[in-house]
Design a protein around this motif. Structure first.
Motif, mmCIF file in Angstrom:
data_model
loop_
_atom_site.group_PDB
_atom_site.id
_atom_site.type_symbol
_atom_site.label_atom_id
_atom_site.label_comp_id
_atom_site.label_asym_id
_atom_site.label_seq_id
_atom_site.Cartn_x
_atom_site.Cartn_y
_atom_site.Cartn_z
ATOM 1 N N PRO A 1 -6.208 -1.303 5.433
ATOM 2 C CA PRO A 1 -5.045 -0.377 5.423
ATOM 3 C C PRO A 1 -4.640 -0.059 3.926
ATOM 4 O O PRO A 1 -4.963 -1.066 3.089
ATOM 5 C CB PRO A 1 -3.868 -0.977 6.036
ATOM 6 N N SER A 2 -4.257 1.349 3.573
ATOM 7 C CA SER A 2 -4.136 1.644 2.166
ATOM 8 C C SER A 2 -2.945 0.567 1.760
ATOM 9 O O SER A 2 -2.330 0.043 2.376
ATOM 10 C CB SER A 2 -3.476 2.833 2.115
ATOM 11 N N PRO A 3 -2.739 0.418 0.425
ATOM 12 C CA PRO A 3 -1.743 -0.454 -0.374
ATOM 13 C C PRO A 3 -0.271 0.227 0.430
ATOM 14 O O PRO A 3 -0.163 1.377 0.327
ATOM 15 C CB PRO A 3 -1.870 -0.204 -1.762
ATOM 16 N N SER A 4 0.482 -0.833 0.944
ATOM 17 C CA SER A 4 1.718 -0.387 1.645
ATOM 18 C C SER A 4 2.447 0.456 0.505
ATOM 19 O O SER A 4 2.730 0.008 -0.612
ATOM 20 C CB SER A 4 2.336 -1.518 2.110
ATOM 21 N N ALA A 5 3.191 1.563 1.252
ATOM 22 C CA ALA A 5 4.083 2.587 0.380
ATOM 23 C C ALA A 5 5.423 1.866 0.365
ATOM 24 O O ALA A 5 6.147 2.329 -0.603
ATOM 25 C CB ALA A 5 4.069 3.731 0.936
ATOM 26 N N ASP A 6 5.896 0.995 0.987
ATOM 27 C CA ASP A 6 7.066 0.509 1.223
ATOM 28 C C ASP A 6 7.202 -0.989 0.560
ATOM 29 O O ASP A 6 8.387 -1.613 0.578
ATOM 30 C CB ASP A 6 7.829 0.571 2.509
ATOM 31 N N VAL A 7 6.161 -1.402 -0.253
ATOM 32 C CA VAL A 7 6.354 -2.662 -0.962
ATOM 33 C C VAL A 7 6.914 -2.353 -2.151
ATOM 34 O O VAL A 7 6.698 -1.519 -2.852
ATOM 35 C CB VAL A 7 4.917 -3.270 -1.215
ATOM 36 N N ALA A 8 7.959 -3.447 -2.322
ATOM 37 C CA ALA A 8 8.727 -3.168 -3.665
ATOM 38 C C ALA A 8 8.136 -3.466 -4.700
ATOM 39 O O ALA A 8 7.210 -4.426 -4.752
ATOM 40 C CB ALA A 8 10.103 -3.968 -3.447
ATOM 41 N N ASN B 1 0.467 14.405 -1.045
ATOM 42 C CA ASN B 1 1.816 14.757 -0.596
ATOM 43 C C ASN B 1 2.712 13.579 -0.169
ATOM 44 O O ASN B 1 3.280 13.685 0.818
ATOM 45 C CB ASN B 1 1.893 15.947 0.345
ATOM 46 N N SER B 2 2.824 12.644 -1.097
ATOM 47 C CA SER B 2 3.520 11.289 -0.596
ATOM 48 C C SER B 2 4.182 10.926 -1.813
ATOM 49 O O SER B 2 3.852 10.843 -2.891
ATOM 50 C CB SER B 2 2.535 10.206 -0.257
ATOM 51 N N LYS B 3 5.337 10.264 -1.438
ATOM 52 C CA LYS B 3 6.645 10.032 -2.506
ATOM 53 C C LYS B 3 6.706 8.690 -2.684
ATOM 54 O O LYS B 3 7.543 8.191 -3.067
ATOM 55 C CB LYS B 3 7.787 11.008 -2.275
ATOM 56 N N GLY B 4 6.225 7.814 -1.502
ATOM 57 C CA GLY B 4 6.751 6.497 -1.326
ATOM 58 C C GLY B 4 5.694 5.476 -1.917
ATOM 59 O O GLY B 4 5.857 4.311 -1.461
ATOM 60 N N MET B 5 4.440 5.923 -2.409
ATOM 61 C CA MET B 5 3.441 4.999 -2.651
ATOM 62 C C MET B 5 3.752 4.110 -3.882
ATOM 63 O O MET B 5 4.547 4.229 -4.586
ATOM 64 C CB MET B 5 2.009 5.848 -3.063
ATOM 65 N N ARG B 6 3.194 2.993 -3.772
ATOM 66 C CA ARG B 6 3.541 1.951 -4.648
ATOM 67 C C ARG B 6 3.091 2.269 -6.103
ATOM 68 O O ARG B 6 3.727 2.014 -7.263
ATOM 69 C CB ARG B 6 2.609 0.370 -4.573
ATOM 70 N N ILE B 7 2.095 3.160 -6.391
ATOM 71 C CA ILE B 7 1.764 3.793 -7.792
ATOM 72 C C ILE B 7 2.957 4.545 -8.302
ATOM 73 O O ILE B 7 3.025 4.302 -9.555
ATOM 74 C CB ILE B 7 0.654 4.801 -7.531
ATOM 75 N N ARG B 8 3.919 4.877 -7.748
ATOM 76 C CA ARG B 8 5.213 5.582 -8.396
ATOM 77 C C ARG B 8 5.696 4.577 -8.849
ATOM 78 O O ARG B 8 6.461 4.487 -9.982
ATOM 79 C CB ARG B 8 5.954 6.344 -7.232
ATOM 80 N N PHE B 9 6.042 3.056 -8.281
ATOM 81 C CA PHE B 9 6.760 2.228 -8.726
ATOM 82 C C PHE B 9 6.087 1.652 -10.200
ATOM 83 O O PHE B 9 6.708 1.515 -11.010
ATOM 84 C CB PHE B 9 6.887 1.188 -7.518
ATOM 85 N N THR B 10 4.797 1.349 -9.925
ATOM 86 C CA THR B 10 4.228 0.813 -11.240
ATOM 87 C C THR B 10 4.173 1.634 -12.357
ATOM 88 O O THR B 10 4.344 1.107 -13.474
ATOM 89 C CB THR B 10 2.745 0.278 -10.576
ATOM 90 N N CYS B 11 4.094 2.719 -12.015
ATOM 91 C CA CYS B 11 4.080 3.990 -13.275
ATOM 92 C C CYS B 11 5.346 4.087 -13.850
ATOM 93 O O CYS B 11 5.516 4.209 -15.025
ATOM 94 C CB CYS B 11 3.332 5.278 -12.972
ATOM 95 N N ALA B 12 6.414 3.803 -13.203
ATOM 96 C CA ALA B 12 7.610 3.950 -13.550
ATOM 97 C C ALA B 12 7.880 2.728 -14.451
ATOM 98 O O ALA B 12 8.576 2.729 -15.418
ATOM 99 C CB ALA B 12 8.713 4.286 -12.531
ATOM 100 N N ALA B 13 7.766 1.708 -13.857
ATOM 101 C CA ALA B 13 7.816 0.426 -14.465
ATOM 102 C C ALA B 13 6.935 0.293 -15.878
ATOM 103 O O ALA B 13 7.527 0.148 -16.980
ATOM 104 C CB ALA B 13 7.398 -0.845 -13.856
ATOM 105 N N MET B 14 5.624 0.962 -15.941
ATOM 106 C CA MET B 14 5.062 0.827 -16.886
ATOM 107 C C MET B 14 5.443 1.617 -18.029
ATOM 108 O O MET B 14 5.790 1.311 -19.252
ATOM 109 C CB MET B 14 3.676 1.427 -16.742
ATOM 110 N N SER B 15 6.017 3.058 -17.727
ATOM 111 C CA SER B 15 6.531 4.035 -18.733
ATOM 112 C C SER B 15 7.833 3.472 -19.305
ATOM 113 O O SER B 15 8.121 3.435 -20.297
ATOM 114 C CB SER B 15 6.674 5.222 -18.029
ATOM 115 N N ASP B 16 8.760 2.581 -18.332
ATOM 116 C CA ASP B 16 10.079 2.266 -18.847
ATOM 117 C C ASP B 16 9.870 1.090 -19.766
ATOM 118 O O ASP B 16 10.496 1.124 -20.927
ATOM 119 C CB ASP B 16 10.775 1.602 -17.693
#
Length: 215
Positions: free
Chosen positions: A202-209, A143-158
């Motif tokens: 610590p888990s990969p930072s959620a707020d890393v751009a 239940n987290s929306k800020g994880m880096r995986i969201r960024f990398t998947c969005a970039a990959m999909s794009d």
């Protein structure tokens, strides 16, 4: 003749410190490995990053070359390697785009513009979809929306979608490599969190751009 720095660390080194050792930065640092037969070049300090002839970033790219450990990106140490089995479908994530993979864009008046072949799209499709599915399942579970995986998947999909947009071979190749880079990082991130490696750091930072897109 050994330098004073070299003599100092060789005198203090023990056989339990590592299997191999190598000096970098003129002996300022010593790099060891506990189990490998070689030590990769270690990049330190400010470096210049640019596209190489193959469209990649060379040793500066963490998906291609081991980097100094970073607590902000601990999953970089788990980047996947090219499979050893020739039949493994993941080989496409290490392949290089060739002119045979470039198809003229239908309805485009510019001969230099084209799209990726159906074969390339098909080989990438299920790998991209699988990582996105795994990332979504993990994200929903914690239940987290800020994880880096969201960024990398969005970039990959794009980048993957842009393989079907008319472009020059050079620009299409950059999108292809971008898919590969973000897929590898996504796999590394998922390995880190799903195999419980984050218990050690610590888990990969959620707020890393995210890294910039390869436009």
């Amino acid at each position: 003749m050994a330098s004073s720095i070299e003599q100092k660390w060789q005198t203090r080194a023990r056989n339990t410190d590592g299997r191999l050792a190598a000096e970098i930065e003129g002996g300022k640092w010593v790099v060891t490995t506990p189990n490998a037969d070689w030590i990769p070049e270690v990049l330190v300090g400010r470096i210049s990053v640019s596209y190489h002839e193959d469209g990649r970033f060379g040793a500066a790219d963490p998906t291609q070359w081991p980097q100094i450990y970073s607590s902000r990106f601990p999953h970089f140490c788990l980047m996947p390697c090219r499979p050893t089995e020739s039949y493994d479908a993941r080989h496409v994530m290490w392949d290089t785009l060739t002119p045979l993979d470039f198809r003229p864009a239908f309805g485009c008046s510019l001969a230099s513009f084209g799209v990726a072949s159906g074969n390339v799209i098909g080989r990438l499709q299920h790998l991209v979809d699988d990582v996105i599915r795994r990332a979504q399942e993990y994200s929903d579970r914690v239940n987290s929306k800020g994880m880096r995986i969201r960024f990398t998947c969005a970039a990959m999909s794009d980048s993957f979608n842009r393989l079907s947009y008319p472009a020059t071979f050079r620009d299409l190749n950059r999108q292809f490599i971008s898919v590969q880079r973000f897929w590898k990082e996504s796999v590394a991130w998922l390995t880190w969190v799903q195999d419980k490696w984050e218990h050690f750091e610590p888990s990969p930072s959620a707020d890393v751009a995210p890294a910039p897109f390869d436009n």
